[in-house]
Design an enzyme around this catalytic site. Sequence first.
Site, PDB file in Angstrom:
ATOM      1  N   ALA A  44      73.176  39.911  24.561  1.00  0.00           N
ATOM      2  CA  ALA A  44      72.899  41.250  25.084  1.00  0.00           C
ATOM      3  C   ALA A  44      74.024  42.193  24.664  1.00  0.00           C
ATOM      4  O   ALA A  44      74.618  42.905  25.477  1.00  0.00           O
ATOM      5  CB  ALA A  44      72.722  41.236  26.599  1.00  0.00           C
TER       6      ALA A  44
ATOM      7  N   GLY B 270      80.600  47.656  23.684  1.00  0.00           N
ATOM      8  CA  GLY B 270      81.841  46.987  24.093  1.00  0.00           C
ATOM      9  C   GLY B 270      82.055  45.702  23.310  1.00  0.00           C
ATOM     10  O   GLY B 270      83.159  45.426  22.826  1.00  0.00           O
ATOM     11  N   HIS B 271      80.987  44.919  23.142  1.00  0.00           N
ATOM     12  CA  HIS B 271      81.102  43.689  22.350  1.00  0.00           C
ATOM     13  C   HIS B 271      81.430  44.018  20.884  1.00  0.00           C
ATOM     14  O   HIS B 271      82.192  43.317  20.241  1.00  0.00           O
ATOM     15  CB  HIS B 271      79.777  42.902  22.358  1.00  0.00           C
ATOM     16  CG  HIS B 271      79.381  42.362  23.695  1.00  0.00           C
ATOM     17  ND1 HIS B 271      78.335  42.873  24.428  1.00  0.00           N
ATOM     18  CD2 HIS B 271      79.895  41.353  24.433  1.00  0.00           C
ATOM     19  CE1 HIS B 271      78.204  42.190  25.539  1.00  0.00           C
ATOM     20  NE2 HIS B 271      79.139  41.269  25.582  1.00  0.00           N
TER      21      HIS B 271
ATOM     22  N   GLY C 286      87.218  41.134  26.508  1.00  0.00           N
ATOM     23  CA  GLY C 286      87.319  42.511  26.985  1.00  0.00           C
ATOM     24  C   GLY C 286      88.081  42.588  28.308  1.00  0.00           C
ATOM     25  O   GLY C 286      88.019  41.678  29.130  1.00  0.00           O
TER      26      GLY C 286
ATOM     27  N   LYS D 190      87.233  44.475  30.554  1.00  0.00           N
ATOM     28  CA  LYS D 190      86.228  44.758  31.586  1.00  0.00           C
ATOM     29  C   LYS D 190      86.194  43.626  32.613  1.00  0.00           C
ATOM     30  O   LYS D 190      86.075  43.860  33.814  1.00  0.00           O
ATOM     31  CB  LYS D 190      84.873  44.937  30.881  1.00  0.00           C
ATOM     32  CG  LYS D 190      83.651  44.807  31.733  1.00  0.00           C
ATOM     33  CD  LYS D 190      83.403  46.072  32.501  1.00  0.00           C
ATOM     34  CE  LYS D 190      82.060  46.103  33.183  1.00  0.00           C
ATOM     35  NZ  LYS D 190      81.622  44.864  33.772  1.00  0.00           N
TER      36      LYS D 190
ATOM     37  N   SER E  35      76.287  44.439  30.012  1.00  0.00           N
ATOM     38  CA  SER E  35      74.924  44.032  29.640  1.00  0.00           C
ATOM     39  C   SER E  35      73.954  44.266  30.794  1.00  0.00           C
ATOM     40  O   SER E  35      72.746  44.358  30.598  1.00  0.00           O
ATOM     41  CB  SER E  35      74.912  42.558  29.246  1.00  0.00           C
ATOM     42  OG  SER E  35      75.873  42.328  28.257  1.00  0.00           O
TER      43      SER E  35
END
Length: 250
Positions: free
Chosen positions: A13, A17-18, A127, A129, A166
């Site tokens: 997904a 960011g990925h 990340g 995140k 995602s």
Amino acid sequence: MQDSIALVPTMGALHAGHLELIRRARELSSTVVVSLFVNPLQFESATDLSNYPRDHAGDTAKALAAGATRVWAPAYEEIYPAEIVKISAGAIGEIFEGRHRVGHFDGVLTVVSRLFDSVKPNYAIFGEKDFQQLFIIKKWVAQNDLPIDIIAVPTVRDSDGLALSSRNIQLTPVGRRTALVISRALRAGDKAGMLQMLATEPGFRVDYAEVIDEETFELALPETQFKRGIIAGWVNGLRLIDNMRMGSDR
Ligand code: PAF
């Protein structure tokens, strides 16, 4: 560019960011492996696991366009061929996210260890995140003296401040507007300010909102040098998390 392998572990997904993680990996290594594996061990709810978005063809195209040299989507049996011996994330795996998602970080460490065994990367990119995940992986790699550099990449946000995830595609338009309170709160600068800001949005149910010491993951003290706000909570049935260094915008 070094003759080395960089691994970007993902559950698919893929979003911007990925792609930032993949671009960073490509700066470090000529071989960039992106893994796509939805790890059942890190989900506490079967519904959450089955609702997790999956888009193998789309993910492969995005990863290759961002600089991946190999996209690897292993089957369950490839990752877990035998009886699973879980790796414990220890005490830090039981606070904040770990208190609300029991066993989650054990599941993350277990799959990360299997991915590392298979790919044998020199670098692994994660990340910010998932800041607690990043902290736990870094600590585990250091404790086990693994020859892998863990590279952290700042959270990518939409222009309105929402951290990319995602799960965001599952937000309703109203839920998405509600979710913006999270990044607003993280900019408040301290715990009282965060809670005050979160309270302005009745559609957001807080799991926790704390300020931690980035180096220990303990609650920050007035003298703590690097403080980070961490927030988790619920919007229209979805659990969202975010974090930001206090006094910064990331
Ligand atoms: O951050 C994620 O997407 C996952 O937790 C990870 C690191 C790929 C392990 O499944």
